[in-house]
Design a protein around this motif. Sequence first.
Motif, PDB file in Angstrom:
ATOM      1  N   ARG A  31       0.913  -1.268   0.045  1.00 14.64           N
ATOM      2  CA  ARG A  31       0.023   0.073  -0.094  1.00 14.64           C
ATOM      3  C   ARG A  31       0.877   1.434   0.171  1.00 14.64           C
ATOM      4  NH1 ARG A  31      -4.675   1.985   4.236  1.00 14.64           N
ATOM      5  NH2 ARG A  31      -5.017   3.669   3.045  1.00 14.64           N
ATOM      6  N   ILE A  32       0.436   2.142  -0.791  1.00 14.32           N
ATOM      7  CA  ILE A  32       1.087   3.483  -0.796  1.00 14.32           C
ATOM      8  C   ILE A  32       0.159   4.688  -0.177  1.00 14.32           C
ATOM      9  CG2 ILE A  32       1.985   5.314  -2.466  1.00 14.32           C
ATOM     10  CD1 ILE A  32       2.428   3.293  -4.407  1.00 14.32           C
ATOM     11  N   ARG A  33       0.808   5.544   0.705  1.00 15.42           N
ATOM     12  CA  ARG A  33      -0.001   6.220   1.441  1.00 15.42           C
ATOM     13  C   ARG A  33      -0.348   7.383   0.467  1.00 15.42           C
ATOM     14  NH1 ARG A  33       2.939   7.920   6.537  1.00 15.42           N
ATOM     15  NH2 ARG A  33       4.236   8.509   5.060  1.00 15.42           N
ATOM     16  N   PRO A  34      -1.376   7.996   0.710  1.00 10.63           N
ATOM     17  CA  PRO A  34      -1.523   9.140  -0.098  1.00 10.63           C
ATOM     18  C   PRO A  34      -0.493  10.490   0.175  1.00 10.63           C
ATOM     19  CG  PRO A  34      -3.704   8.625   0.651  1.00 10.63           C
ATOM     20  CD  PRO A  34      -2.526   7.819   1.539  1.00 10.63           C
ATOM     21  N   GLU A  35       0.115  10.488   1.241  1.00  8.42           N
ATOM     22  CA  GLU A  35       1.106  11.397   1.609  1.00  8.42           C
ATOM     23  C   GLU A  35       2.229  11.264   0.764  1.00  8.42           C
ATOM     24  OE1 GLU A  35      -0.043   9.751   4.237  1.00  8.42           O
ATOM     25  OE2 GLU A  35      -1.538  10.943   4.416  1.00  8.42           O
ATOM     26  N   ASP A  36       2.542   9.992   0.442  1.00 10.02           N
ATOM     27  CA  ASP A  36       3.908   9.764  -0.387  1.00 10.02           C
ATOM     28  C   ASP A  36       3.478   9.788  -1.832  1.00 10.02           C
ATOM     29  OD1 ASP A  36       4.971   8.981   2.039  1.00 10.02           O
ATOM     30  OD2 ASP A  36       4.710   6.854   1.977  1.00 10.02           O
ATOM     31  N   THR A  37       2.441  10.169  -2.358  1.00  8.71           N
ATOM     32  CA  THR A  37       2.077  10.123  -3.569  1.00  8.71           C
ATOM     33  C   THR A  37       2.209  11.942  -4.008  1.00  8.71           C
ATOM     34  OG1 THR A  37      -0.165  10.485  -3.334  1.00  8.71           O
ATOM     35  CG2 THR A  37       0.779   8.324  -3.758  1.00  8.71           C
ATOM     36  N   VAL A  38       2.246  12.657  -3.155  1.00 10.10           N
ATOM     37  CA  VAL A  38       2.098  14.091  -3.570  1.00 10.10           C
ATOM     38  C   VAL A  38       3.417  14.885  -3.200  1.00 10.10           C
ATOM     39  CG1 VAL A  38       1.152  16.519  -3.264  1.00 10.10           C
ATOM     40  CG2 VAL A  38      -0.397  14.114  -3.049  1.00 10.10           C
ATOM     41  N   GLU A  39       3.980  15.664  -4.054  1.00 10.70           N
ATOM     42  CA  GLU A  39       5.217  16.317  -3.706  1.00 10.70           C
ATOM     43  C   GLU A  39       4.904  17.868  -3.764  1.00 10.70           C
ATOM     44  OE1 GLU A  39       9.850  17.348  -5.346  1.00 10.70           O
ATOM     45  OE2 GLU A  39       8.633  15.356  -5.774  1.00 10.70           O
ATOM     46  N   THR A  40       5.319  18.621  -2.941  1.00 12.82           N
ATOM     47  CA  THR A  40       4.830  20.219  -2.842  1.00 12.82           C
ATOM     48  C   THR A  40       6.023  20.996  -2.800  1.00 12.82           C
ATOM     49  OG1 THR A  40       4.480  20.200  -0.521  1.00 12.82           O
ATOM     50  CG2 THR A  40       2.686  20.007  -1.743  1.00 12.82           C
ATOM     51  N   ASN A  41       6.168  21.800  -3.721  1.00 11.52           N
ATOM     52  CA  ASN A  41       7.366  22.828  -3.900  1.00 11.52           C
ATOM     53  C   ASN A  41       6.950  24.061  -3.784  1.00 11.52           C
ATOM     54  OD1 ASN A  41       9.552  20.926  -3.738  1.00 11.52           O
ATOM     55  ND2 ASN A  41       9.266  20.416  -5.609  1.00 11.52           N
ATOM     56  N   PRO A  42       7.453  25.250  -3.192  1.00  9.59           N
ATOM     57  CA  PRO A  42       7.082  26.604  -3.302  1.00  9.59           C
ATOM     58  C   PRO A  42       7.290  26.989  -4.951  1.00  9.59           C
ATOM     59  CG  PRO A  42       8.826  26.435  -2.014  1.00  9.59           C
ATOM     60  CD  PRO A  42       8.472  25.150  -2.370  1.00  9.59           C
ATOM     61  N   ALA A  43       6.414  27.906  -5.552  1.00  9.65           N
ATOM     62  CA  ALA A  43       6.602  28.244  -6.805  1.00  9.65           C
ATOM     63  C   ALA A  43       7.605  29.295  -6.984  1.00  9.65           C
ATOM     64  CB  ALA A  43       5.171  28.817  -7.395  1.00  9.65           C
ATOM     65  N   THR A  44       7.713  30.112  -5.724  1.00  7.40           N
ATOM     66  CA  THR A  44       8.806  30.948  -5.756  1.00  7.40           C
ATOM     67  C   THR A  44       9.383  31.137  -4.298  1.00  7.40           C
ATOM     68  OG1 THR A  44       7.116  32.811  -5.163  1.00  7.40           O
ATOM     69  CG2 THR A  44       7.835  32.547  -7.503  1.00  7.40           C
ATOM     70  N   VAL A  45      10.532  31.986  -4.243  1.00  7.64           N
ATOM     71  CA  VAL A  45      10.970  31.808  -2.807  1.00  7.64           C
ATOM     72  C   VAL A  45      10.085  32.880  -1.915  1.00  7.64           C
ATOM     73  CG1 VAL A  45      13.063  32.427  -1.546  1.00  7.64           C
ATOM     74  CG2 VAL A  45      13.217  31.126  -3.545  1.00  7.64           C
TER      75      VAL A  45
END
Length: 64
Positions: A31-45
Amino acid sequence: MTHRTEPGETPQEPAAAAALRRARFGTLPERIRPEDTVETNPATVPDPARDTYNPDEWLIRYCG
């Protein structure tokens, strides 16, 4: 009931076919947790000088 075979596959007896099916499809993948399927990065600093928030700014703009 007849046993269907894939092209190039020889017909097998039902017990052997069931054993092959269990070996191939007997367990579910891990099983893959939903938290492990999403990567978030800020668009700008973030720029603290630009992104300051004043909760009373609307009072100055619209009521003054």
